[in-house]
Scaffold this motif. Structure first.
Motif, mmCIF file in Angstrom:
data_model
loop_
_atom_site.group_PDB
_atom_site.id
_atom_site.type_symbol
_atom_site.label_atom_id
_atom_site.label_comp_id
_atom_site.label_asym_id
_atom_site.label_seq_id
_atom_site.Cartn_x
_atom_site.Cartn_y
_atom_site.Cartn_z
ATOM 1 N N UNK A 50 23.953 -15.987 -12.250
ATOM 2 C CA UNK A 50 24.111 -16.837 -11.039
ATOM 3 C C UNK A 50 25.537 -17.384 -10.960
ATOM 4 N N UNK A 54 28.407 -16.551 -8.213
ATOM 5 C CA UNK A 54 29.549 -17.520 -7.569
ATOM 6 C C UNK A 54 30.970 -17.328 -7.600
ATOM 7 N N UNK A 77 39.084 -24.869 -5.112
ATOM 8 C CA UNK A 77 37.546 -24.869 -4.784
ATOM 9 C C UNK A 77 36.687 -26.032 -5.310
ATOM 10 N N UNK A 78 36.034 -26.528 -4.409
ATOM 11 C CA UNK A 78 35.189 -27.519 -4.832
ATOM 12 C C UNK A 78 34.147 -27.020 -5.731
ATOM 13 N N UNK A 83 31.785 -24.400 -12.357
ATOM 14 C CA UNK A 83 31.115 -23.271 -12.236
ATOM 15 C C UNK A 83 31.736 -22.221 -13.373
ATOM 16 N N UNK A 241 20.482 -26.464 -21.261
ATOM 17 C CA UNK A 241 21.129 -26.569 -19.942
ATOM 18 C C UNK A 241 21.891 -27.700 -19.829
ATOM 19 N N UNK B 1 15.016 -29.971 -11.740
ATOM 20 C CA UNK B 1 16.046 -30.737 -12.367
ATOM 21 C C UNK B 1 17.345 -29.620 -12.618
ATOM 22 N N UNK B 2 17.034 -28.756 -13.239
ATOM 23 C CA UNK B 2 18.120 -27.669 -13.616
ATOM 24 C C UNK B 2 18.417 -27.135 -12.231
ATOM 25 N N UNK B 5 20.689 -29.083 -10.621
ATOM 26 C CA UNK B 5 21.993 -29.335 -11.220
ATOM 27 C C UNK B 5 22.785 -27.935 -11.038
ATOM 28 N N UNK B 6 22.281 -26.839 -10.866
ATOM 29 C CA UNK B 6 22.927 -25.638 -10.448
ATOM 30 C C UNK B 6 23.034 -25.683 -9.117
ATOM 31 N N UNK B 7 22.205 -25.849 -8.297
ATOM 32 C CA UNK B 7 22.285 -25.497 -6.901
ATOM 33 C C UNK B 7 23.174 -26.543 -5.910
ATOM 34 N N UNK B 9 26.087 -28.127 -7.430
ATOM 35 C CA UNK B 9 27.582 -27.597 -7.470
ATOM 36 C C UNK B 9 27.796 -26.371 -6.654
ATOM 37 N N UNK B 10 26.687 -25.190 -6.542
ATOM 38 C CA UNK B 10 27.052 -23.930 -6.117
ATOM 39 C C UNK B 10 27.100 -24.402 -4.571
ATOM 40 N N UNK B 12 28.076 -27.010 -2.941
ATOM 41 C CA UNK B 12 29.546 -27.520 -2.620
ATOM 42 C C UNK B 12 30.487 -26.381 -2.944
ATOM 43 N N UNK B 13 30.228 -25.600 -3.941
ATOM 44 C CA UNK B 13 31.289 -24.669 -4.267
ATOM 45 C C UNK B 13 31.570 -23.719 -3.018
ATOM 46 N N UNK B 14 30.254 -23.414 -2.365
ATOM 47 C CA UNK B 14 30.503 -22.400 -1.046
ATOM 48 C C UNK B 14 30.915 -23.253 0.334
ATOM 49 N N UNK B 16 31.795 -26.756 0.989
ATOM 50 C CA UNK B 16 32.893 -27.731 1.059
ATOM 51 C C UNK B 16 34.298 -27.053 1.161
#
Lengths: 539, 141
Positions: A50, A54, A77-78, A83, A241, B1-2, B5-7, B9-10, B12-14, B16
């Motif tokens: 994943x 990204x 990058x935000x 990541x 995690x 929750x996981x 926590x992953x999606x 930031x993901x 925002x990463x894509x 923002x």
């Protein structure tokens, strides 16, 4: 309504039955916390996939761009830093989990008949995981990555028999460049991931086929995977995690200096999970090197493969498996010892020239100011003056000079210290006016906040800036906002030109750009090298 | 929750926009007095554009109209409908877009066709006798 939709879906796809099959698999009553590691390993792989995808959305996989695009990811990058942190630490975690998973299986003897094939598939998965680490290490294209991979490809090239072919296959024929990079990238993102998926499929299929190995003497009736074991797996995954997320959020992954094939001061060191191998190489020299690099690791893999065929006795309680426990303990002590020795024997290279906060202070200095650092070092000013914690305290501290003195005052002072400061014990500085100018320019830029960073500017670049000043490049070119605009601006040159091109261009500008009005410069190889290094470091 | 926590930031990463270097420079494009009154001229200039991790210097054009002595307007050379390059039609005295026949007046107003709004403009100012062109007016940067 929802029930009808589910029924329709199950009727057309059989998904409900599949999920039930999965959840209500029978597992031995003795299963417990020790069996969660496989699930955690798969989870680690998914996180890597994943975050890797990204990263690839903002990453340019060529040597010319990789470094800059990664820098862009972590500085602009935000969430990019997070990541990348997840991907970086996730790699380490995956290796830890896979090794722990193997150690557990080994300790309990779960590889025994009929589960030999499951075990071997697991070994291949371990090797693939290490392959991910090896190929991914190059992709940031910083000095660490470059030099680490130089060593790795040399080892491959020294393989007995197949060495030259392997070297050609990795594109490491002679030097590491675009071809090696492309191939490492292809391995990392196109070949290894599907291979991993395939082998996870085989591995899990085999686990289902033979069932989870029961502990010795477990005759209790079987239980279902759901809910107890599912709960344990979930908790374990969650803990893993949370740890990973903390690592990624709290510890910055360094991005070193841009890969520099001419940097002779860099001591390459692989990532921690290869350190034992790295250390082992040191024990074998010359023709025996192949023992450390190939034969011993090869034997280790072979020993792992052979394990279920050697240890064929009946299942015994884990507490009675003293030989296996001893072997495992010895292996861990050996690996840990080698790793510790490697850490102790190689000083950690100072390669944090670029922190993750974008260009460093020194990179934003004008050539004149940076050349001033060079004269500051060459005149050994630091033997009397303190700048930002370093240096003696015979003369005044210089970080606040800019607020007190003008450039004209400083230059007059450099020439005859006693005239400006009666009673000063400073000797006059024997430099030309333009060189004194650079020194004054540097001191004007100095303040307590940036002193350390400025003074730690790499010597290569500093000398390059001195060459830049010496030949008056600023008469035609602009760098960091200083200089004229007759020639092209020099910022971002590293994205446009290669080192070879630049060096050749000094000697014969018209050969490479026919319309250029730039005169040819007869630089010594050292001058040319320093100047080019400096120009390539311009942001 | 996981997953969260992953999606998060993901996403925002894509989504923002990256915090970055904003280039809002003014570029000198020439003497104002060279421009004829009320006749659009296509003006070329170079400007730095931040594109991800790169800053590229690219050629940009603008349709520049000198409305009066000191009042100059610079239009972005793309039709506001779907971004085709329009041209000045001296016969009708309008800007015409070849793609879907949008027409704009010399003031940039929509006269015909599917264009949803008047022509976009660069910020433009006259300093001394030079024409300076800046970023697109109303753009976020």
């Amino acid at each position: 309504m929802i029930r009808r939709a589910v029924a329709w879906l199950d009727n057309r796809t059989g998904v409900e039955k599949a999920v039930k099959n999965f959840l209500y698999e029978e597992i031995p009553a003795s299963s417990g916390w020790r069996n969660v590691l496989g699930s955690v390993a798969v989870f680690c792989f998914l996180v890597q996939a994943f975050t890797g995808i990204l990263l690839s959305f903002n990453y340019a996989p060529t040597p010319g761009e990789a470094y800059n695009s990664l820098k862009y990811i972590v500085t602009e990058v935000t969430g990019g830093r997070l990541i990348r942190g997840l991907h970086h630490w996730g790699a380490s975690m995956m290796i830890v989990v896979v090794v722990l998973h193997m150690a557990q299986v080994f300790l309990w003897g779960a590889y025994k008949k009929p589960r030999e094939a499951t075990w071997i598939a697991g070994i291949v998965l371990l090797l693939i995981t290490l392959g991910f680490g090896l190929t991914g290490y190059l992709l940031p294209w910083d000095n660490r990555a470059y030099w680490g991979t130089v060593v790795a490809t040399r080892i491959a090239a020294n393989s007995p028999g197949i060495g030259p072919y392997l070297s050609r296959l990795l594109g490491g024929d002679g030097a590491i460049g675009v071809v090696t990079f492309a191939r490492f990238f292809a391995l990392h993102v196109l070949i290894l991931p599907p291979l991993t998926l395939l082998l996870i499929g085989v591995h899990v299929y085999l686990v289902r086929k033979h069932g989870v190995a029961p502990a010795a003497g477990d005759t209790a009736p079987k239980k279902k995977f759901h809910p107890e074991q599912v709960f344990r797996d979930t908790i374990a995954i969650f803990v893993a995690f949370a740890a990973l997320f903390m690592l990624a959020a709290l510890i910055d992954v360094p991005l070193g200096r841009l890969a520099d094939p001419t940097d002779t001061s860099f001591v390459p060191r692989p990532d921690w999970y290869f350190l034992w191998l790295f250390q082992m190489l040191k024990f074998f020299e010359g023709p025996f090197e192949v023992i450390g690099s190939h034969i011993l690791p090869g034997l280790a893999v072979l020993a792992l493969v052979a394990t279920p065929f050697i240890d064929r006795g009946a299942m015994r309680r884990v507490t009675e498996r003293t030989v296996a426990g001893g072997v495992l303990l010895l292996a861990f002590i050996g690996l840990a010892g080698l790793t510790a020795a490697a850490i102790r024997s190689t000083a950690k290279t100072q390669d944090s020239a670029f922190e993750t906060d974008g260009p460093q202070d020194w990179q934003q200095l004008s050539p004149e100011e940076l050349a001033g650092i060079g004269h500051y070092r060459r005149e050994n000013c630091v033997s009397c003056h303190a700048t930002g914690g370093g240096g003696a305290r015979i003369g005044p501290e210089l970080t606040g000079t800019a607020t007190r003195k003008s450039a004209a005052w400083m230059i007059a002072h450099f020439k005859s210290p006693q005239r400006m400061v009666p009673g000063s014990s400073m000797p006059p500085i024997q430099l030309t006016d333009s060189q004194l100018n650079t020194l004054a320019a540097f001191l004007l830029k100095l303040n307590p906040r940036n002193a350390k960073a400025l003074y730690s500017a790499p010597q290569l670049a500093v000398e390059g800036a001195m060459v830049y000043q010496q030949y008056g490049c600023a008469v035609c070119h602009q760098a960091n906002g200083a200089g004229m605009k007759i020639g092209p601006p020099l910022n971002g040159l590293s994205q446009r030109r290669s080192r070879e091109w630049i060096e050749e261009h000094f000697a014969n500008p018209q050969k490479l750009s026919p319309a250029s009005v730039m005169p040819a410069y007869k630089l010594t190889p050292r001058e040319s090298d320093r100047l080019t290094s400096y120009l390539l470091a311009l942001p | 929750m996981i997953a969260g926590a992953l999606s998060l930031p993901a996403a925002m990463y894509l989504l923002v926009p990256p915090r970055g270097r904003k280039e809002s420079e003014w570029i000198e494009t020439g003497e104002v007095s060279h421009l004829p009154l009320r006749t659009p001229e296509e003006v070329f200039f170079r400007r730095n554009r931040v594109d991800g991790w790169k800053v590229t210097s690219e050629k940009v054009t603008a349709w520049v109209v000198r409305m009066s002595e000191q009042d100059v307007v610079a239009y972005v050379p793309q039709c506001t409908h779907l971004g085709c390059a329009y041209h000045w039609d001296a016969r009708t005295g309008n800007f015409l877009c070849p793609c879907h026949s949008s027409a704009f007046s010399i003031e940039g107003q929509v006269l015909a066709g599917p264009a949803p709004r008047p022509l976009d403009r660069y910020q433009a100012k006259v300093a001394g006798r030079k024409l300076l062109i800046g970023p697109i007016a109303g753009a976020k940067s």
